[in-house]
Write an enzyme that holds these catalytic residues in place. Sequence first.
Site, mmCIF file in Angstrom:
data_model
loop_
_atom_site.group_PDB
_atom_site.id
_atom_site.type_symbol
_atom_site.label_atom_id
_atom_site.label_comp_id
_atom_site.label_asym_id
_atom_site.label_seq_id
_atom_site.Cartn_x
_atom_site.Cartn_y
_atom_site.Cartn_z
ATOM 1 N N ASP A 34 1.180 -1.342 0.093
ATOM 2 C CA ASP A 34 0.361 -0.233 0.114
ATOM 3 C C ASP A 34 1.231 1.612 0.454
ATOM 4 O O ASP A 34 0.055 2.075 -0.312
ATOM 5 C CB ASP A 34 -1.206 -0.168 1.390
ATOM 6 N N ASP A 73 -0.853 -6.570 0.174
ATOM 7 C CA ASP A 73 -1.195 -5.250 1.558
ATOM 8 C C ASP A 73 -2.513 -5.320 1.233
ATOM 9 O O ASP A 73 -4.289 -5.244 0.767
ATOM 10 C CB ASP A 73 -0.737 -4.250 1.767
ATOM 11 N N GLU A 104 -0.996 -5.661 9.057
ATOM 12 C CA GLU A 104 0.225 -5.301 9.899
ATOM 13 C C GLU A 104 -0.594 -5.215 11.560
ATOM 14 O O GLU A 104 -1.408 -4.680 11.827
ATOM 15 C CB GLU A 104 0.437 -3.340 9.868
ATOM 16 N N GLU A 171 9.563 -4.357 9.974
ATOM 17 C CA GLU A 171 10.067 -2.816 8.939
ATOM 18 C C GLU A 171 10.398 -1.507 10.670
ATOM 19 O O GLU A 171 10.050 -1.875 11.759
ATOM 20 C CB GLU A 171 8.491 -2.323 8.792
#
Length: 253
Positions: A34, A73, A104, A171
């Site tokens: 995304d 995503d 996420e 990340e």
Amino acid sequence: MKARGERIACLTCYDASFARLLEAAGVDVLLVGDSLGMVLQGHATTLPVTLKQMAYHCACVARARQRALIVADLPFLSYATPERALDAAARLMQEGGAQVVKLEGGAPVVETARLLAAQGVAVCAHLGLLPQSVNRLGGYRYQGRDPASAETIRRDALALQEAGAVLLVLECVPAELARQISQSLSIPVIGIGAGNGCDGQVLVLHDMLGLNPRPPGFSKDFLAGRPGLEAAVRAYVEEVRSGAFPGPDQTSY
Ligand code: KIV
């Protein structure tokens, strides 16, 4: 590849032309991220990206893909409830041709990951800096730098693997934390801004091609000094495989 000790080269990809080029250059995983909201659409965050847009870009990539794994995503709030998550995953897989869907978060998404996995969906987890939570995090900042938050990330990683995730993106976490998590999990861990102790690496395509005027410090311009796009991507794949990328200049300890 993890079992064979081969590092996995992943790049974001949003269209058929780049899907062809990235595959030809040896990229293993095409991430329809995304991040397209920022690099293609010009938004300041990934939050405005819709499920329809994700399915569209995923389908563009899927039409050209032959060998590489397609991860897509789930966009902001599309997995806020179990029902929404199932519908969103179905759309990315049925309309978009995604093979793996990424979501996420840690503890709050473990049950969603379990539900998706139980329904046959291959799930990629994403921990550390969560771009969809940028407003709660107060910016794009490294995570897991103090012992308590490092422990939370460790625990979440294990819980997500146990819930059935097949892949984990880490990340912007310290290199040592990422190395420990990669070694402790059986599923592959793909790092971005997480040092070179992970099982693979991912970068945003436009960052590694020098198209971002303000690239993150963990990225590198692979096009600089090279004759073309394919040479740049081949160099990235080689440096990921050998462990040369990320080097000390792109690593936070
Ligand atoms: O959206 C994206 O490109 C991502 C990567 C930064 C991992 O999630």
